[in-house]
Write an enzyme that holds these catalytic residues in place. Structure first.
Site, short mmCIF file in Angstrom:
data_model
loop_
_atom_site.label_atom_id
_atom_site.label_comp_id
_atom_site.label_asym_id
_atom_site.label_seq_id
_atom_site.Cartn_x
_atom_site.Cartn_y
_atom_site.Cartn_z
N ASP A 171 -1.51 26.52 45.59
CA ASP A 171 -0.22 26.98 45.08
C ASP A 171 0.69 27.55 46.17
O ASP A 171 1.84 27.91 45.91
CB ASP A 171 -0.39 28.01 43.96
N TYR A 262 -0.32 30.67 56.19
CA TYR A 262 -1.69 30.78 56.72
C TYR A 262 -1.79 30.41 58.19
O TYR A 262 -2.80 30.72 58.84
CB TYR A 262 -2.66 29.92 55.88
P1 NAD Z 1 -12.53 35.84 40.46
O1 NAD Z 1 -13.85 36.17 41.05
O2 NAD Z 1 -11.73 36.90 39.78
O3 NAD Z 1 -12.73 34.70 39.38
C1 NAD Z 1 -13.61 33.64 39.51
C2 NAD Z 1 -14.43 33.46 38.24
O4 NAD Z 1 -15.26 32.32 38.41
C3 NAD Z 1 -15.36 34.64 37.93
O5 NAD Z 1 -15.17 35.10 36.62
C4 NAD Z 1 -16.77 34.05 38.13
O6 NAD Z 1 -17.73 34.58 37.28
C5 NAD Z 1 -16.51 32.58 37.85
N1 NAD Z 1 -17.49 31.66 38.41
C6 NAD Z 1 -18.17 31.77 39.59
N2 NAD Z 1 -18.96 30.70 39.74
C7 NAD Z 1 -18.77 29.90 38.67
C8 NAD Z 1 -19.33 28.64 38.26
N3 NAD Z 1 -20.22 27.99 39.00
N4 NAD Z 1 -18.90 28.12 37.09
C9 NAD Z 1 -18.00 28.75 36.32
N5 NAD Z 1 -17.45 29.93 36.66
C10 NAD Z 1 -17.84 30.50 37.81
O7 NAD Z 1 -11.68 35.16 41.61
P2 NAD Z 1 -10.11 34.92 41.70
O8 NAD Z 1 -9.56 35.74 42.80
O9 NAD Z 1 -9.47 35.04 40.39
O10 NAD Z 1 -10.05 33.42 42.21
C11 NAD Z 1 -10.64 32.33 41.54
C12 NAD Z 1 -10.58 31.10 42.42
O11 NAD Z 1 -9.27 30.56 42.48
C13 NAD Z 1 -10.99 31.35 43.87
O12 NAD Z 1 -11.69 30.25 44.37
C14 NAD Z 1 -9.65 31.48 44.56
O13 NAD Z 1 -9.75 31.28 45.93
C15 NAD Z 1 -8.91 30.37 43.84
N6 NAD Z 1 -7.45 30.35 43.97
C16 NAD Z 1 -6.92 29.29 44.60
C17 NAD Z 1 -5.56 29.16 44.74
C18 NAD Z 1 -5.04 27.97 45.47
O14 NAD Z 1 -3.97 28.00 46.05
N7 NAD Z 1 -5.76 26.84 45.50
C19 NAD Z 1 -4.71 30.14 44.23
C20 NAD Z 1 -5.29 31.25 43.57
C21 NAD Z 1 -6.67 31.34 43.44
C1 G6P Z 2 -2.31 31.96 47.85
C2 G6P Z 2 -3.23 30.88 48.32
C3 G6P Z 2 -4.49 30.84 47.53
C4 G6P Z 2 -5.13 32.22 47.46
C5 G6P Z 2 -4.11 33.14 46.82
C6 G6P Z 2 -4.55 34.53 46.50
O1 G6P Z 2 -1.71 31.60 46.64
O2 G6P Z 2 -2.64 29.62 48.30
O3 G6P Z 2 -5.34 29.88 48.07
O4 G6P Z 2 -6.31 32.17 46.71
O5 G6P Z 2 -3.01 33.17 47.68
O6 G6P Z 2 -4.99 35.26 47.56
P1 G6P Z 2 -5.43 36.78 47.33
O7 G6P Z 2 -5.73 37.26 48.68
O8 G6P Z 2 -4.24 37.46 46.69
O9 G6P Z 2 -6.63 36.74 46.41
MN MN Z 3 -4.19 28.01 48.54
#
Ligand code: NAD
Ligand code: G6P
Ligand code: MN
Length: 440
Positions: A171, A262
């Site tokens: 995102d 980044y």
């Molecule tokens: P979080 O720990 O709050 O949430 C992750 C959830 O996934 C937890 O509730 C955990 O229990 C669950 N989980 C772990 N392993 C699992 C599995 N094998 N199957 C099902 N559920 C499982 O973390 P968060 O900060 O909310 O982030 C979640 C994910 O989204 C992370 O990987 C984060 O990096 C990603 N993210 C990516 C972007 C992006 O730009 N691509 C943006 C925002 C968040």
């Molecule tokens: C950006 C990135 C994600 C990352 C998110 C949250 O949106 O693209 O990949 O997971 O930031 O980062 P934070 O440090 O706030 O958990």
């Molecule tokens: Mn990202």
């Protein structure tokens, strides 16, 4: 109008409430029949699930909703999987950040040694997820946000080379587009971006408006004069404001394009490492901030029985983007998003099998990406070094190879020194016992 069945994997994620709110907001253009939240942590997910019940009672009465830890329930008859899991949770994120910092190098969730450690944990669970989904819903679109997206995308492309319905997306390009919109006082939905790079490692070369004018030079001038802040600056923690502020330095040093934020870790590894606090990293900031806020607010809403006036359910770029991407695919809208896909000539002088990040239209048959031609020597050099790091990381996972892991970390610009890389690797192996394959 067809109504869709979706599952959110990682129902207990801190991003889920915003995503649920976006689903409510967009229920006319992307209508749902059934929504399931799935997580391996029942207790964590329950808090968000109970909040969701209150929200849907008020905003989505027709929706068939449940939350579960049962894969059979979660993955049966699904059209879209929204996946955002975090293997090892914030406890392991904290180690990913603090261990490298204890050796004086960048400690970050997706970049450098921290991203390497997280990648080695994510691959196994993401492969399992794709296998689980394919058993019950062979035709479902799997939209993956799980980080580190570059490593996950490379690993899934190797494991499932013929599966054309797995799409990895980040995102941050959308966050940046919205932030340019704020800076210019214009609607970011009217921008047409040209972008190339790897995930968390790319550049906007052009940003056209409806009249065909390129806004990149205008944005650069404003950034130089006034600096740069995120679109939602008022809701951001200090570390994110610092990150956006660094864009001014990057544009001064490398004025060709607008950088993904980044890149600060790769352009300025020493300067940034010194600025990070080895005792209080982003994981601590999130645990004390976003995670606390989201869970307290969700508990409160289920107690009072209404989500009206709640601050947990604000608009957010992340949730909106996930829903809009699904909508663009489902209804063949062919809108432009920046996505991760196999290169095959898109960046003409980078190898074909790289997983690159570029703009693409998204429709019923998936992404139709836009090529950018040949890139300049500096960008090619940067990208190829990072690409080699990513490829070697995934090699290390599949081959269980210590040597490949050491090569990967040595090639990472945030580390460089092989003796340091070895020490960091040994410490990470110790910390990740049970999560990583054994490296020999
Ligand atoms: P979080 O720990 O709050 O949430 C992750 C959830 O996934 C937890 O509730 C955990 O229990 C669950 N989980 C772990 N392993 C699992 C599995 N094998 N199957 C099902 N559920 C499982 O973390 P968060 O900060 O909310 O982030 C979640 C994910 O989204 C992370 O990987 C984060 O990096 C990603 N993210 C990516 C972007 C992006 O730009 N691509 C943006 C925002 C968040
Ligand atoms: C950006 C990135 C994600 C990352 C998110 C949250 O949106 O693209 O990949 O997971 O930031 O980062 P934070 O440090 O706030 O958990
Ligand atoms: Mn990202």
């Amino acid at each position: 109008m067809k109504r869709y069945n979706i599952v959110i994997v990682g129902g207990g994620s801190t991003w889920t409430p915003g995503l649920l709110q976006s689903l409510c907001k967009k229920k006319e253009s992307f209508p749902l029949a059934r929504l399931v939240m799935y997580d391996i942590n029942a207790e964590r997910q329950q808090v968000i699930g109970e909040f969701a019940k209150v929200l849907f009672k008020e905003k989505y009465t027709e929706l068939d909703f449940e939350y579960t830890t049962d894969k059979e329930v979660a993955f049966k008859d699904v059209d879209f999987v929204f996946c955002q899991m975090r293997t090892g949770g914030y406890a392991m994120r904290e180690k990913d950040e603090k261990i490298p910092l204890s050796f004086g190098v960048i400690g970050q969730e997706t970049c450098g040694a921290g991203g390497f450690a997280y990648g080695m944990r994510s691959i196994r669970d993401m492969i399992q997820l794709v296998n689980d989904v394919r058993e019950l819903s062979p035709e479902a679109w799997i939209l993956n946000y799980t980080n580190p997206a570059a490593i996950v995308a490379e690993a899934l492309n190797r494991q499932f080379p013929n599966d054309k319905k797995v799409l990895n997306i980040c995102d941050q390009p959308v966050n940046l587009l919205r932030s340019y919109g704020r800076l210019l006082g214009r609607d970011p939905y009217e921008f047409e971006p040209v972008y190339f790079g790897l995930n968390h490692f790319g550049w906007f070369t052009h940003l056209f408006d409806k009249e065909g004018k390129d806004l990149v030079p205008v944005i650069k001038d404003i950034v130089n004069e006034r600096g740069f802040i995120p679109v939602d600056a008022e809701q951001r923690d200090k570390s994110w404001l610092d990150t956006y502020a660094t864009v001014k330095d990057m544009v001064t040093d490398f004025p060709d394009y607008l950088p993904n934020t980044y890149l600060q870790y790769y352009y300025y590894p020493e300067y940034k490492a010194k600025k990070l606090d080895p005792n209080f990293t982003r994981a601590n900031e999130v645990m004390n901030g976003r995670e606390k806020r989201v869970f307290e607010e969700c508990r409160h809403i289920s107690e009072v029985g209404t989500a009206e006036g709640s601050s947990v359910v604000h608009n957010d770029a992340h949730g909106d983007m996930i829903v809009e991407v699904a909508e663009s695919i489902a209804f063949n809208r062919n809108r432009i998003y920046i996505i991760i896909t196999e290169n095959n000539g898109l960046v003409a002088n980078i190898q074909d099998d790289a997983m690159v990040e570029v703009a693409a239209t998204l429709g019923i048959n998936g992404p139709r990406p836009f090529g950018v031609g040949k890139i300049g020597t500096f960008y090619k050099g940067m990208m190829e070094q990072q690409l080699a790091y990513e490829k070697l990381t995934v090699d290390a996972y599949f081959e269980g190879s210590y040597n490949k892991a050491l090569q990967a970390l040595t090639l990472n610009r945030t580390i460089v020194d092989a003796k340091k890389a070895r020490k960091i690797l040994d410490a990470l192996i110790e910390a990740n016992k049970g999560y990583w394959p054994e490296l020999k």
